[in-house]
Write an enzyme that holds these catalytic residues in place. Structure first.
Site, PDB file in Angstrom:
ATOM      1  N   TRP A 506       2.151   6.533  -4.663  1.00 22.38           N
ATOM      2  CA  TRP A 506       2.485   6.372  -3.237  1.00 22.38           C
ATOM      3  C   TRP A 506       2.597   4.907  -2.797  1.00 22.38           C
ATOM      4  CZ3 TRP A 506      -1.843   9.448  -4.672  1.00 22.38           C
ATOM      5  CH2 TRP A 506      -1.559  10.801  -4.797  1.00 22.38           C
ATOM      6  N   HIS A 507       3.068   4.059  -3.699  1.00 25.86           N
ATOM      7  CA  HIS A 507       3.214   2.643  -3.363  1.00 25.86           C
ATOM      8  C   HIS A 507       4.686   2.241  -3.342  1.00 25.86           C
ATOM      9  CE1 HIS A 507      -1.169   1.789  -4.900  1.00 25.86           C
ATOM     10  NE2 HIS A 507      -1.114   2.523  -3.802  1.00 25.86           N
ATOM     11  N   TYR A 508       5.533   3.128  -2.860  1.00 24.50           N
ATOM     12  CA  TYR A 508       6.964   2.824  -2.840  1.00 24.50           C
ATOM     13  C   TYR A 508       7.262   1.739  -1.801  1.00 24.50           C
ATOM     14  CZ  TYR A 508       6.727   6.356   0.890  1.00 24.50           C
ATOM     15  OH  TYR A 508       6.383   7.075   1.999  1.00 24.50           O
ATOM     16  N   HIS A 509       8.305   0.954  -2.078  1.00 30.08           N
ATOM     17  CA  HIS A 509       8.624  -0.204  -1.246  1.00 30.08           C
ATOM     18  C   HIS A 509      10.079  -0.595  -1.486  1.00 30.08           C
ATOM     19  CE1 HIS A 509       7.050  -1.508  -5.169  1.00 30.08           C
ATOM     20  NE2 HIS A 509       7.900  -2.517  -5.094  1.00 30.08           N
TER      21      HIS A 509
END
Length: 577
Positions: A506-509
């Site tokens: 859940w660390h999309y960027h």
């Protein structure tokens, strides 16, 4: 044995026993968007009350009238958000009013997008750690202001976690196998092994970015909940390039509203803080993006900007499950090994899940939070079989924990495209996990480090003697974390293991990156009075977890704006004299 995986993940993340409700703050500025007037005027309008938007709004309201628009509701009074004991329940909620909106990347990995005041800080596992000095330098940030902004955040939301047996054994194992030095408890990003912070306090209460609104001047801030922005409004009157002057939004009943920048506030701005999916999506819906894509949806092109939606990345995560012969404490991620080769090693554990509840939170096959398969292939029959298999397991199956590795960066990236004119419909996004060979090799070295930790003396009491690392790899590779095709060599080829067991953390960027879509002051190229301030501007994910830096960024940019306006005002006064 495969379904053991669901047990360890659920027991590690869907915790029990801490069910105190957090006190609801007396925020007089919170209102439902349906109560808003048809037209209103402000000095600053911020789109997205998430991890960056809340601290930004609180900061700017200290001197100016600010409107903060959030498409979701309030986190307060919702025990699925505020109580550590209910972690996972919010992600499991697929209703239209859920604080979590599921999206599925074109890679097939199922992910979560926040839809609540406080953003992702209301949904995550709570790990708090700063970005490293090198990251700060590469971002061209003012180091002193960065540290001041982190401390401003930490005074409200960050805490030292308790350290019990499982986490202590992982910590000692990391040091034993050479992930050194041991740096103790610190928020700082330092090579070696450390204990990081958490946004859960000692009573198990989550503290989110929404808590940072306590810094706001309530007389200057208006927060509208259930306010979905459909487009940003631009004007070219008397200007060489378009100027953002307002937004059009709708409330939950479908009522239409507009908010404008005050005419007398020549320095006012629209600031987009809608997240890595929402910010590039909204720019495109407003006419800023790849011209061919906009025209395909009959969107008038305000500024052709082909880099909007590009550079989308998600840090791949892979894990090994370790059944324990001893009961283990319930723990979220507290320890991290920051390696020299670009992989972060973390761990979590759970106790006997018990027969009272077998929903398995966000990792339930009923939801498919970790399933990497298109929805049409996730049939009700397949899900029912998975649930039945889990239900037949004894309590001993839910005793254990896992050690995971996450790739720094990553180097692999993809892109985002809009599906329709509806801002509530998720765009299509492709992350291209392990597209770059270096990312795959970092995963392999991370898994090798985990293997050494499992075999370390420090960790030995939490491992069955008869279970070799190869057996644990097979157990993890065959677990239903996804429905990708399985390969027989996954335990002997770590490259295949990484590909077969890839998950999101859940660390999309990306999507509105600095130097491509915005400048170093986060102003959007080609238009006036418009900025983007959130994780969509990142080229690489900061630290081992981005939430601390995203909150810091909201405060940081807010202070920079206030200082710039103060400097202009003083300069103007000197000219008058």
């Amino acid at each position: 044995m495969g379904f053991l995986w669901w047990g360890f993940v659920a027991s590690a993340f869907f915790l029990h026993g801490l069910c105190l409700s957090q006190t609801v703050p007396n925020y007089t500025f919170l209102h439902d968007a349906a109560t808003a007037s048809a037209t209103s005027y402000y000095d600053y309008i911020i789109i997205g009350g998430g991890t960056a938007g809340c601290p930004l709004a609180a900061t700017l309201s200290q001197h100016y009238n600010v409107l903060l628009l959030e498409r979701g509701g309030s986190p307060y009074g919702n025990p699925n958000i505020t109580n550590l004991g209910a972690f996972g329940a919010a992600l499991s909620d697929l209703s239209p009013s859920s604080p979590s909106q599921r999206f599925i990347s074109e890679d097939g990995v199922i992910n979560a997008r926040a839809r609540v005041l406080g953003g992702g800080s209301c949904l995550n596992a709570g790990f708090y750690t700063r970005a490293g000095p090198g990251y700060v330098a590469n971002a061209s940030w003012d180091g002193r202001l960065v540290n001041e902004s982190y401390r401003w955040v930490e005074d409200v939301v960050a805490f030292e976690p308790p350290m019990r047996q499982w986490q202590s054994s992982v910590r000692d194992g990391l040091v034993e196998v050479g992930v050194v030095p041991y740096n103790g408890f610190t928020y700082d990003h330092i090579n070696g092994t450390k204990i990081g912070g958490t946004i859960f306090d000692q009573d198990g209460h989550r503290h989110t970015a929404a808590d940072l609104l306590r810094y706001a001047d309530p007389s200057r801030l208006t927060v509208l909940l259930h306010a979905t922005v459909h487009r940003i409004l631009f004007s070219r009157r008397g200007q060489k390039r378009p100027r953002a002057h307002g937004v059009a939004f709708r409330d939950a009943t479908g009522g239409r509203h507009k908010a404008h920048l005050r005419a007398r506030s020549k320095r006012g701005e629209i600031i987009v803080s809608a997240g890595a999916l929402g910010s590039p999506q909204l720019l495109m819906l407003s006419g800023i993006g790849p011209a061919d894509q906009l025209r395909a949806h009959n969107i008038d092109v305000v500024v052709e900007q082909p880099m909007v939606g590009q550079g989308m990345s998600d840090n791949p995560m892979n894990a090994i499950y370790i059944p324990s012969p001893l009961p283990v404490e319930v723990s979220l991620i507290q320890v991290v090994g920051i390696t020299q080769f670009g992989s972060y090693i973390e761990a979590a554990s759970g106790q006997n899940f018990g027969a009272s509840s077998r929903d398995f939170g966000m990792f339930s096959p009923k939801i498919g939070q970790l399933s990497t398969v298109p929805p049409k292939q996730r049939t009700p029959e397949a899900i029912a079989r998975a649930i039945e298999a889990m239900s037949s397991l004894g309590d001993v199956a839910f005793q254990g924990g896992f050690i995971l590795e996450k790739i720094a960066g990553p180097l692999s990236s993809g892109h985002l495209e809009i599906r329709s004119l509806d801002p509530n419909e998720n765009p299509t996004v492709t992350f291209n996990y392990f597209q770059e060979p270096e990312d795959l090799q970092r995963c392999v070295r991370g898994i090798q480090t985990i293997e050494r930790v499992i075999n370390s003396t420090s960790f030995s009491k939490f491992k069955y003697d008869y279970m070799t690392v190869g057996a644990l790899l097979n157990l993890s590779a065959n677990a239903p974390v996804n429905l990708l095709p399985k390969h027989a060599n996954a335990s002997t080829s770590l490259e295949q293991f990484c590909r077969d067991t890839v998950m999101t953390i859940w660390h999309y960027h990306g999507g509105c990156q600095v130097g491509r879509v915005v400048d170093h002051d986060y102003k959007v190229f080609g238009v006036n009075a418009l900025r983007v301030v959130d994780g969509s501007t990142f080229i690489y994910s900061p630290g081992t977890n981005p939430q601390a830096t995203v909150m810091m960024l909201g405060r940081y940019v807010g202070v920079k704006i206030l200082r710039e306006r103060l400097a202009r005002g003083e300069k103007k006064n000197r000219r008058k004299k």
